[in-house]
Design an enzyme around this catalytic site. Structure first.
Site: not given
Lengths: 334, 334
Positions: B101, B289
Site C-alpha cells: 500500500e 468507502d
C-alpha cells in the site's frame, strides 16, 4: 503462536560453570553470549491497572555476538538470577507521582519511585518504581494519569506503549502484567480469584476480510507456566481483551469464540508487544466483577477494585519469589 | 486539547539571524536552544495504511539547555527547513521489505528502503523508507506485515507503537499520517476525497464511569492547518477511530456524538502519541468507502483501496512541498 517459552531462559547464576551447564541442558544457545560471570539477574513487573515488571541492569547479559553493531538492539533476553552486583550501574531513575492502584503493591515490595532522570521521554505520564526483591531487580511501571482528565490511562494503546518503552529502556528478563479483569461464572470465575492467562485474544477488532479476521482476533499463546500455576494455586484461563468496560452483543460473540474465562482492557496488547519482542510474560488477572450475572459491571468493578489490588499485592511477591533462580522452562513441566 | 500548534514551529532556516527573527516573531521560546546555524531541516511521514513521516537528522536541533543530562530525552522539536547538510550523519538504516500500500508513495517520492541497521528493535515488522524531498529529510514508516498471518498490521496498537518508536528514533519535526478512511455522505464525503482531520476521537472505547467516559472517547484537537487545507483544496472534517472495519449500533452512536465525517482504524491513536510527545500532526485521510450507503463496506474498501493509495501519493508530495520553509503557525491563519 508464541515461542517465547522456548527461546528464553530465567537462569540461576551461581557462576559461569553452573550457568553454562544449565544452558547446555536446555539448549538455550541464545544465552551463549552471556558475560555474566558471578553476577546476579533481575526481574520487573508491569502494572497497567495493578502490576509489575522485570528487567536486567543496563549493560548486563547483552548477549551480543562479536562483530554486531552496538546500535542494533537485538531484543531483550531472559535472565532472572540472584542478588544483583551492587557495583554495577543502576537503572536510570526519575521523579514520579504514585498511582493509587499500584500503591499497595509498591508498598508491599518496598519499592521506591525513580527520581530525577527518566528512562522515558518527557511528556509521558508513565511512572516507574524500583527495588530489589528476592535477589531480583524489580521495576513496577504504570501508565499513569491522563494529563488532561486525570484518570488512569487504561486500555490497549497506553499499555502497549508503556510495555514497548519499558522493554526498550529496561530490557526485562520477564514481564508480569498484573491487572484486574471481569470473570465469567459459567467458566468458574469468582470475585477475588487470581487467574494466570493461558491465551490472549481480542474481542473488539472485527475485520471481516479473510485472514484479516484472524489478525483482528490476534490470538497469542501464553508463555507456559503450568508448574507456577499449580504450585502457587492460581486459576488458569483464556483472556479476551477489548477497550470497553461494558460488553455488547458483538463483543460477547467474540468473547465466546475466544473461549475466555476472563475479560480485560489491556492483556492482549501487552502480550502483542511481549510476543513481538520475545519477552516471556506472566499475566495475572484478579477478578473484580462477574460479567455473566445480573449485577451491574461498573458497580461491582468499583466496589471490588481495592480487593483486587490487594489480591495482586499478595500474588506478585509470591510469583517473584517463585521465579527467582528458575529458568522459564522450570515454570512448566515438559 | 492539543497545544502542539502553539508549542512548535516549522522554521525556514537561512541562518541563525533569520531563524532568530522568526522565533521572536512567533514567540517560540522553545527554539532558542537551536544551534542550527546554516543547517537545513527535515520532514517525515507515517503510513499506517499509506503515509509518511518527518524527522530531523540525529544530533541536530537538539535544543538542550546547558547542564541537562544527555540521557534525558526532551521530546521532539519542530523544524522543517531547507536542504539538509550532507556532511551531517544520516539516519541509521535497515533492510526492509516493501509494503504494497505504501509503494505508490515510496515510488512517487523516490525514497529508498533503509538497509543493514535498524532504528527499531529486532523482532518488529516495521519498515522505513527515506530520502530528501524539497530540501526535507523525509522518512516513510509503515507498521509492516503481521509476522504470523502476513497481513498488514492495521489498527491502533501497532500504529501507536510505530508512531512512538519512530518519534523516539527519528525525532520528527512534523508527523503526517496518510491513510484511508470510510466517509459519511451525510457529511458530504465522496469516494476518493482526501480529508485533513480537524479533530480526533474514539468510538469503541466505552467506559461508563464519570470522567473515564470522556477519557475513552479521548478527543484531541488537530494541529491547526487552515491555510494548508484552503491552499491545497483538501476537505476538512472530524475523524473517529475504532479497531473494527464494520460499524455496530454502539459504534454509530459514538461516531455521531463525535460529529465525525470520516472513520478510520488508526488516526486517534497516532494523534494520542503525537499529542503526548508534542509533535505537530497532519492527518490525511483518503475515502475508500461510504459508510452510510447501501453498499457493503468491505467490497467498497477493497475496490477503492488502490485509488485511495493513488490519491495519497498525489496529496503527500503537495503537503511536503507546501510545508517546506514554513513555520507551523504559517499553516494556519491566526
Amino acid at each position: 503462536m508464541s515461542s517465547r517459552g522456548r527461546r528464553s531462559q530465567l537462569a540461576w547464576e551461581e557462576g559461569a560453570g553452573n550457568a553454562r551447564d544449565r544452558r547446555l541442558e536446555s539448549s538455550q544457545i541464545e544465552l551463549q553470549g552471556s558475560r555474566g560471570r558471578g553476577r546476579g539477574g533481575s526481574v520487573a513487573t508491569l502494572v497497567c491497572e495493578v502490576g509489575s515488571y522485570a528487567s536486567q541492569p543496563a549493560n548486563r547479559f547483552s548477549f551480543r555476538a562479536e562483530g554486531e553493531r552496538s546500535t542494533e538492539w537485538r531484543g531483550p533476553r531472559i535472565w532472572v538470577g540472584r542478588k544483583a552486583d551492587s557495583t554495577l550501574p543502576r537503572q536510570l531513575k526519575q521523579s514520579w507521582l504514585s498511582l493509587a492502584e499500584a500503591l499497595p503493591l509498591v508498598e508491599t515490595l518496598q519499592l521506591v519511585e525513580d527520581e530525577q532522570i527518566s528512562v522515558f521521554p518527557s511528556g509521558v505520564p508513565w511512572k516507574k518504581y524500583s527495588g530489589e526483591i528476592d535477589g531480583l531487580d524489580v521495576h513496577i511501571v504504570v501508565p499513569g494519569k491522563d494529563k488532561t482528565l486525570g484518570v488512569d490511562s487504561v486500555g490497549t494503546v497506553p499499555c502497549s506503549l508503556l510495555t514497548y518503552a519499558s522493554a526498550v529502556a529496561l530490557r526485562p528478563n520477564l514481564l508480569i502484567n498484573a491487572g484486574t479483569a471481569g470473570g465469567f461464572q459459567a467458566k468458574g470465575a469468582n470475585i477475588g480469584d487470581v487467574y494466570v492467562a493461558t491465551e490472549f485474544a481480542n474481542h473488539d477488532r472485527r475485520i471481516p476480510i479473510p485472514v484479516f479476521d484472524k489478525y483482528g482476533v490476534g490470538t497469542i499463546e501464553a508463555t507456559p507456566t503450568g508448574n507456577l500455576i499449580r504450585d502457587l494455586k492460581f486459576k488458569e484461563g483464556k483472556l479476551s481483551t477489548g477497550n470497553s468496560l461494558d460488553m455488547t452483543l458483538q463483543d460477547e460473540e467474540y468473547i465466546k469464540a475466544n473461549d475466555a474465562t476472563v475479560k480485560d482492557m489491556e492483556g492482549a496488547a501487552v502480550a502483542y508487544v511481549a510476543n513481538m519482542l520475545a519477552i516471556p510474560l506472566i499475566s495475572l488477572k484478579a477478578v473484580t466483577d462477574i460479567v455473566d450475572d445480573s449485577k451491574p459491571t461498573v458497580e461491582e468493578f468499583l466496589k471490588n477494585m481495592s480487593m483486587a489490588a490487594s489480591a495482586l499485592s499478595n500474588a506478585v511477591p509470591l510469583v517473584l519469589k517463585y521465579v527467582s533462580g528458575k529458568t522459564v522452562a522450570d515454570l512448566h513441566s515438559s
